[in-house]
Scaffold this motif. Structure first.
Motif, PDB file in Angstrom:
ATOM      1  N   SER A  60      17.071  -3.671   1.532  1.00 61.13           N
ATOM      2  CA  SER A  60      16.852  -2.353   2.125  1.00 61.13           C
ATOM      3  C   SER A  60      15.966  -1.537   1.206  1.00 61.13           C
ATOM      4  CB  SER A  60      18.177  -1.615   2.339  1.00 61.13           C
ATOM      5  OG  SER A  60      18.936  -2.213   3.369  1.00 61.13           O
ATOM      6  N   ALA A  61      15.076  -0.763   1.801  1.00 60.00           N
ATOM      7  CA  ALA A  61      14.223   0.126   1.021  1.00 60.00           C
ATOM      8  C   ALA A  61      15.064   1.202   0.355  1.00 60.00           C
ATOM      9  CB  ALA A  61      13.175   0.761   1.943  1.00 60.00           C
ATOM     10  N   ASP A  62      14.606   1.678  -0.794  1.00 60.60           N
ATOM     11  CA  ASP A  62      15.360   2.702  -1.515  1.00 60.60           C
ATOM     12  C   ASP A  62      15.606   3.939  -0.663  1.00 60.60           C
ATOM     13  OD1 ASP A  62      13.795   2.082  -4.770  1.00 60.60           O
ATOM     14  OD2 ASP A  62      15.492   1.122  -3.764  1.00 60.60           O
ATOM     15  N   SER A  63      14.658   4.250   0.212  1.00 59.79           N
ATOM     16  CA  SER A  63      14.765   5.463   1.018  1.00 59.79           C
ATOM     17  C   SER A  63      15.903   5.419   2.028  1.00 59.79           C
ATOM     18  CB  SER A  63      13.440   5.716   1.756  1.00 59.79           C
ATOM     19  OG  SER A  63      13.102   4.606   2.567  1.00 59.79           O
ATOM     20  N   VAL A  64      16.429   4.243   2.309  1.00 63.89           N
ATOM     21  CA  VAL A  64      17.500   4.131   3.319  1.00 63.89           C
ATOM     22  C   VAL A  64      18.793   3.560   2.753  1.00 63.89           C
ATOM     23  CG1 VAL A  64      15.757   3.835   5.121  1.00 63.89           C
ATOM     24  CG2 VAL A  64      16.897   1.820   4.155  1.00 63.89           C
ATOM     25  N   LYS A  65      18.782   3.155   1.490  1.00 66.78           N
ATOM     26  CA  LYS A  65      20.006   2.593   0.899  1.00 66.78           C
ATOM     27  C   LYS A  65      21.141   3.597   0.952  1.00 66.78           C
ATOM     28  CE  LYS A  65      18.088  -0.845  -2.272  1.00 66.78           C
ATOM     29  NZ  LYS A  65      17.771  -1.188  -3.676  1.00 66.78           N
ATOM     30  N   GLY A  66      22.311   3.095   1.326  1.00 67.48           N
ATOM     31  CA  GLY A  66      23.479   3.957   1.438  1.00 67.48           C
ATOM     32  C   GLY A  66      23.594   4.650   2.779  1.00 67.48           C
ATOM     33  N   ARG A  67      22.528   4.587   3.593  1.00 63.52           N
ATOM     34  CA  ARG A  67      22.555   5.233   4.919  1.00 63.52           C
ATOM     35  C   ARG A  67      22.384   4.221   6.048  1.00 63.52           C
ATOM     36  NH1 ARG A  67      18.657   8.665   6.364  1.00 63.52           N
ATOM     37  NH2 ARG A  67      17.034   7.690   5.061  1.00 63.52           N
ATOM     38  N   PHE A  68      21.547   3.214   5.840  1.00 63.51           N
ATOM     39  CA  PHE A  68      21.273   2.205   6.862  1.00 63.51           C
ATOM     40  C   PHE A  68      21.933   0.890   6.459  1.00 63.51           C
ATOM     41  CE2 PHE A  68      16.863   3.921   8.450  1.00 63.51           C
ATOM     42  CZ  PHE A  68      17.446   5.171   8.627  1.00 63.51           C
TER      43      PHE A  68
END
Length: 125
Positions: A60-68
């Motif tokens: 997962s890309a850093d921008s979405v880690k923990g959310r997606f």
């Protein structure tokens, strides 16, 4: 013939959730990494998340880690992207894509073998 049936896009308020689905056919699902890219207006296409159908490993890309969260149902040849805590900057067309394993250039557009047509996700503030 390779086909992707993408669904789940739509309009949601910031902080809300959506679940994207990508049902694939026409290739051997277990031999591919499958996942999602997105492209916002005026921006380059970027890798969001992918899953290896062979061993279940994910990226997962850093921008979405923990959310997606990405997952797959190999019996249904389907990949899911659960998107929580959505932000206006997540607004984009989301494309399902597949690349033959092993990934030679990572999860990047130039490495993909197949693309879906995309589904629009709009997050309002």
């Amino acid at each position: 013939e390779v086909q992707f049936v993408e669904s789940g896009g739509g309009l949601v308020q910031a902080g809300g959730s959506l679940r994207l689905s990508c049902a694939a056919s026409g290739f051997t699902f277990d031999d591919y990494a499958i996942g999602w890219f997105r492209q916002a207006p005026g921006k380059e296409r970027e890798g969001v998340s992918c899953i290896s159908s062979s061993d279940g490993s994910t990226y997962s890309a850093d921008s979405v880690k923990g959310r997606f969260t990405i997952s797959s149902n190999n019996a249904k040849n389907t990949v899911y992207l659960q998107m929580n805590s959505l932000k206006p900057e997540d607004t984009a067309v989301y494309y399902c894509a597949a690349a033959l394993l092993p990934l030679l250039v990572g999860w990047s557009p130039e490495g993909m073998d197949y693309w879906g047509k995309g589904t629009l996700v709009t997050v309002s503030s």
